[in-house]
Design a protein around this motif. Structure first.
Motif, PDB file in Angstrom:
ATOM      1  N   SER A 128      46.757 -23.498 -27.268  1.00  0.00           N
ATOM      2  CA  SER A 128      46.412 -22.253 -26.573  1.00  0.00           C
ATOM      3  C   SER A 128      45.218 -22.428 -25.637  1.00  0.00           C
ATOM      4  CB  SER A 128      46.124 -21.148 -27.587  1.00  0.00           C
ATOM      5  OG  SER A 128      44.978 -21.471 -28.352  1.00  0.00           O
ATOM      6  N   LEU A 129      44.534 -23.557 -25.735  1.00  0.00           N
ATOM      7  CA  LEU A 129      43.389 -23.807 -24.860  1.00  0.00           C
ATOM      8  C   LEU A 129      43.855 -24.248 -23.473  1.00  0.00           C
ATOM      9  CD1 LEU A 129      41.059 -25.817 -27.264  1.00  0.00           C
ATOM     10  CD2 LEU A 129      40.845 -23.433 -26.605  1.00  0.00           C
ATOM     11  N   PRO A 130      43.093 -23.909 -22.437  1.00  0.00           N
ATOM     12  CA  PRO A 130      43.450 -24.395 -21.099  1.00  0.00           C
ATOM     13  C   PRO A 130      43.128 -25.881 -20.961  1.00  0.00           C
ATOM     14  CG  PRO A 130      41.411 -23.144 -21.011  1.00  0.00           C
ATOM     15  CD  PRO A 130      41.928 -23.040 -22.422  1.00  0.00           C
ATOM     16  N   ASN A 131      43.610 -26.472 -19.871  1.00  0.00           N
ATOM     17  CA  ASN A 131      43.315 -27.887 -19.640  1.00  0.00           C
ATOM     18  C   ASN A 131      41.849 -28.059 -19.241  1.00  0.00           C
ATOM     19  OD1 ASN A 131      43.244 -26.988 -17.005  1.00  0.00           O
ATOM     20  ND2 ASN A 131      44.975 -28.198 -16.326  1.00  0.00           N
ATOM     21  N   ARG A 132      41.445 -29.277 -19.021  1.00  0.00           N
ATOM     22  CA  ARG A 132      40.039 -29.585 -18.733  1.00  0.00           C
ATOM     23  C   ARG A 132      39.525 -28.838 -17.512  1.00  0.00           C
ATOM     24  NH1 ARG A 132      36.588 -33.281 -16.163  1.00  0.00           N
ATOM     25  NH2 ARG A 132      34.951 -34.052 -17.536  1.00  0.00           N
ATOM     26  N   GLU A 133      40.325 -28.810 -16.454  1.00  0.00           N
ATOM     27  CA  GLU A 133      39.904 -28.123 -15.233  1.00  0.00           C
ATOM     28  C   GLU A 133      39.758 -26.627 -15.478  1.00  0.00           C
ATOM     29  OE1 GLU A 133      42.499 -30.403 -15.199  1.00  0.00           O
ATOM     30  OE2 GLU A 133      41.234 -31.972 -14.373  1.00  0.00           O
ATOM     31  N   GLY A 134      40.655 -26.067 -16.274  1.00  0.00           N
ATOM     32  CA  GLY A 134      40.568 -24.647 -16.613  1.00  0.00           C
ATOM     33  C   GLY A 134      39.311 -24.337 -17.413  1.00  0.00           C
ATOM     34  N   MET A 135      38.989 -25.228 -18.366  1.00  0.00           N
ATOM     35  CA  MET A 135      37.773 -25.023 -19.157  1.00  0.00           C
ATOM     36  C   MET A 135      36.524 -25.128 -18.294  1.00  0.00           C
ATOM     37  SD  MET A 135      38.313 -26.924 -22.756  1.00  0.00           S
ATOM     38  CE  MET A 135      39.923 -27.081 -23.455  1.00  0.00           C
ATOM     39  N   LEU A 136      36.517 -26.090 -17.370  1.00  0.00           N
ATOM     40  CA  LEU A 136      35.367 -26.239 -16.482  1.00  0.00           C
ATOM     41  C   LEU A 136      35.205 -25.029 -15.571  1.00  0.00           C
ATOM     42  CD1 LEU A 136      35.594 -30.025 -15.527  1.00  0.00           C
ATOM     43  CD2 LEU A 136      33.916 -28.913 -17.010  1.00  0.00           C
ATOM     44  N   SER A 137      36.316 -24.476 -15.080  1.00  0.00           N
ATOM     45  CA  SER A 137      36.205 -23.299 -14.216  1.00  0.00           C
ATOM     46  C   SER A 137      35.719 -22.083 -15.015  1.00  0.00           C
ATOM     47  CB  SER A 137      37.530 -22.995 -13.521  1.00  0.00           C
ATOM     48  OG  SER A 137      38.432 -22.382 -14.388  1.00  0.00           O
ATOM     49  N   MET A 138      36.136 -21.972 -16.294  1.00  0.00           N
ATOM     50  CA  MET A 138      35.638 -20.886 -17.134  1.00  0.00           C
ATOM     51  C   MET A 138      34.137 -21.037 -17.373  1.00  0.00           C
ATOM     52  SD  MET A 138      38.812 -20.668 -19.826  1.00  0.00           S
ATOM     53  CE  MET A 138      37.966 -19.671 -21.021  1.00  0.00           C
ATOM     54  N   LEU A 139      33.689 -22.258 -17.618  1.00  0.00           N
ATOM     55  CA  LEU A 139      32.267 -22.518 -17.818  1.00  0.00           C
ATOM     56  C   LEU A 139      31.485 -22.183 -16.550  1.00  0.00           C
ATOM     57  CD1 LEU A 139      29.894 -23.704 -19.470  1.00  0.00           C
ATOM     58  CD2 LEU A 139      30.486 -25.925 -18.482  1.00  0.00           C
ATOM     59  N   LEU A 140      32.003 -22.604 -15.416  1.00  0.00           N
ATOM     60  CA  LEU A 140      31.331 -22.339 -14.145  1.00  0.00           C
ATOM     61  C   LEU A 140      31.226 -20.843 -13.888  1.00  0.00           C
ATOM     62  CD1 LEU A 140      30.065 -23.551 -11.633  1.00  0.00           C
ATOM     63  CD2 LEU A 140      32.324 -23.574 -10.595  1.00  0.00           C
ATOM     64  N   SER A 141      32.280 -20.106 -14.192  1.00  0.00           N
ATOM     65  CA  SER A 141      32.240 -18.670 -13.970  1.00  0.00           C
ATOM     66  C   SER A 141      31.220 -18.007 -14.887  1.00  0.00           C
ATOM     67  CB  SER A 141      33.635 -18.076 -14.141  1.00  0.00           C
ATOM     68  OG  SER A 141      33.745 -17.259 -15.236  1.00  0.00           O
ATOM     69  N   CYS A 142      31.086 -18.508 -16.121  1.00  0.00           N
ATOM     70  CA  CYS A 142      30.075 -17.973 -17.043  1.00  0.00           C
ATOM     71  C   CYS A 142      28.667 -18.261 -16.530  1.00  0.00           C
ATOM     72  CB  CYS A 142      30.244 -18.567 -18.432  1.00  0.00           C
ATOM     73  SG  CYS A 142      31.677 -17.952 -19.304  1.00  0.00           S
ATOM     74  N   LEU A 143      28.494 -19.444 -15.961  1.00  0.00           N
ATOM     75  CA  LEU A 143      27.182 -19.794 -15.426  1.00  0.00           C
ATOM     76  C   LEU A 143      26.857 -19.015 -14.165  1.00  0.00           C
ATOM     77  CD1 LEU A 143      27.229 -23.670 -15.910  1.00  0.00           C
ATOM     78  CD2 LEU A 143      25.974 -21.988 -17.264  1.00  0.00           C
ATOM     79  N   GLN A 144      27.867 -18.713 -13.357  1.00  0.00           N
ATOM     80  CA  GLN A 144      27.641 -17.992 -12.106  1.00  0.00           C
ATOM     81  C   GLN A 144      27.423 -16.504 -12.319  1.00  0.00           C
ATOM     82  OE1 GLN A 144      31.050 -18.923  -9.715  1.00  0.00           O
ATOM     83  NE2 GLN A 144      29.963 -20.519  -8.610  1.00  0.00           N
ATOM     84  N   SER A 145      27.932 -15.955 -13.386  1.00  0.00           N
ATOM     85  CA  SER A 145      27.885 -14.523 -13.618  1.00  0.00           C
ATOM     86  C   SER A 145      26.461 -13.958 -13.598  1.00  0.00           C
ATOM     87  CB  SER A 145      28.592 -14.186 -14.922  1.00  0.00           C
ATOM     88  OG  SER A 145      28.561 -12.809 -15.153  1.00  0.00           O
ATOM     89  N   PRO A 146      25.502 -14.533 -14.342  1.00  0.00           N
ATOM     90  CA  PRO A 146      24.140 -13.981 -14.274  1.00  0.00           C
ATOM     91  C   PRO A 146      23.517 -14.124 -12.889  1.00  0.00           C
ATOM     92  CG  PRO A 146      24.365 -15.478 -16.141  1.00  0.00           C
ATOM     93  CD  PRO A 146      25.613 -15.576 -15.341  1.00  0.00           C
ATOM     94  N   ILE A 147      23.802 -15.220 -12.238  1.00  0.00           N
ATOM     95  CA  ILE A 147      23.254 -15.439 -10.896  1.00  0.00           C
ATOM     96  C   ILE A 147      23.840 -14.419  -9.925  1.00  0.00           C
ATOM     97  CG2 ILE A 147      23.148 -17.082  -8.974  1.00  0.00           C
ATOM     98  CD1 ILE A 147      23.166 -19.304 -11.133  1.00  0.00           C
ATOM     99  N   ARG A 148      25.145 -14.185 -10.038  1.00  0.00           N
ATOM    100  CA  ARG A 148      25.808 -13.209  -9.175  1.00  0.00           C
ATOM    101  C   ARG A 148      25.232 -11.811  -9.423  1.00  0.00           C
ATOM    102  NH1 ARG A 148      31.102 -13.794 -10.627  1.00  0.00           N
ATOM    103  NH2 ARG A 148      31.265 -15.583  -9.268  1.00  0.00           N
ATOM    104  N   GLY A 149      24.999 -11.465 -10.686  1.00  0.00           N
ATOM    105  CA  GLY A 149      24.423 -10.165 -11.028  1.00  0.00           C
ATOM    106  C   GLY A 149      23.028 -10.017 -10.449  1.00  0.00           C
ATOM    107  N   PHE A 150      22.214 -11.070 -10.558  1.00  0.00           N
ATOM    108  CA  PHE A 150      20.864 -11.044 -10.003  1.00  0.00           C
ATOM    109  C   PHE A 150      20.905 -10.897  -8.483  1.00  0.00           C
ATOM    110  CE2 PHE A 150      17.149 -13.367  -8.303  1.00  0.00           C
ATOM    111  CZ  PHE A 150      16.143 -12.553  -8.812  1.00  0.00           C
TER     112      PHE A 150
END
Length: 180
Positions: A128-150
């Motif tokens: 049920s887990l995404p592939n490596r690229e999918g996991m990296l994009s999810m991580l990147l989106s989590c990291l970008q979220s606070p920056i985008r909010g700021f």
């Protein structure tokens, strides 16, 4: 037993053992009842994810698993089996579980993931887990979220100040125009 045959078997055991040691994951499946077309379709899907699936004799796979330190895998080695090897820890589980949903003749049995022998339930969870690229994009989106909010907050403050300064400039212009 012929010496040449014995050497060939030893070489096959060493080859499979190296694959077990080098892979991120290996999944054992039973393919009894699949047609040639279905096996070809499965191999294509696996190849697209850089997963190699091979059929070995159970005795060779068993000895190779034992040599690689995965002796518990031997309980899954009954019947006609194939082993899917990949450097990616999730890809074989994902592709094989998806294929098994459509084709009930493909039976997931167990495997090795990141150096540990796992059962069918773990393989299904991994699928049920995404592939490596999918996991990296999810991580990147989590990291970008606070920056985008700021950034949005800073822009809102800047816009509010700009509107406030425009309003005061318009009031001054109205006062100057009324005074003349």
């Amino acid at each position: 037993m012929n010496q040449a045959v014995l050497e060939a078997k030893k070489q096959a055991v060493a080859e499979v053992s190296e694959k077990f040691k080098a892979c991120g994951s290996a999944v054992v499946v039973e393919y009894r009842g699949l047609t040639v077309a279905e096996v070809t379709e499965l191999r294509r899907a696996l190849r697209a994810e850089e997963v190699e699936m091979k059929v070995y004799k159970n005795s060779i796979t068993s000895r190779a698993a034992q040599d690689a330190g995965f002796g518990e895998l031997q309980e899954h080695l009954t019947g006609p089996n194939a082993v899917a090897f990949s450097k990616d820890a999730v890809a074989p589980s994902r592709v094989l579980a998806k294929f098994a949903k459509k084709h009930e003749n493909l039976v997931l049995k167990g495997g090795v993931v990141e150096g540990k022998v796992v059962d069918v339930d773990t393989i299904k969870e991994l699928s049920s887990l995404p592939n490596r690229e999918g996991m990296l994009s999810m991580l990147l989106s989590c990291l970008q979220s606070p920056i985008r909010g700021f950034a949005c907050a800073v822009k809102a403050v800047a816009d509010a100040k700009a509107e406030g300064s425009e309003a005061s400039t318009n009031e001054e212009a109205a006062t100057v125009a009324a005074g003349e």
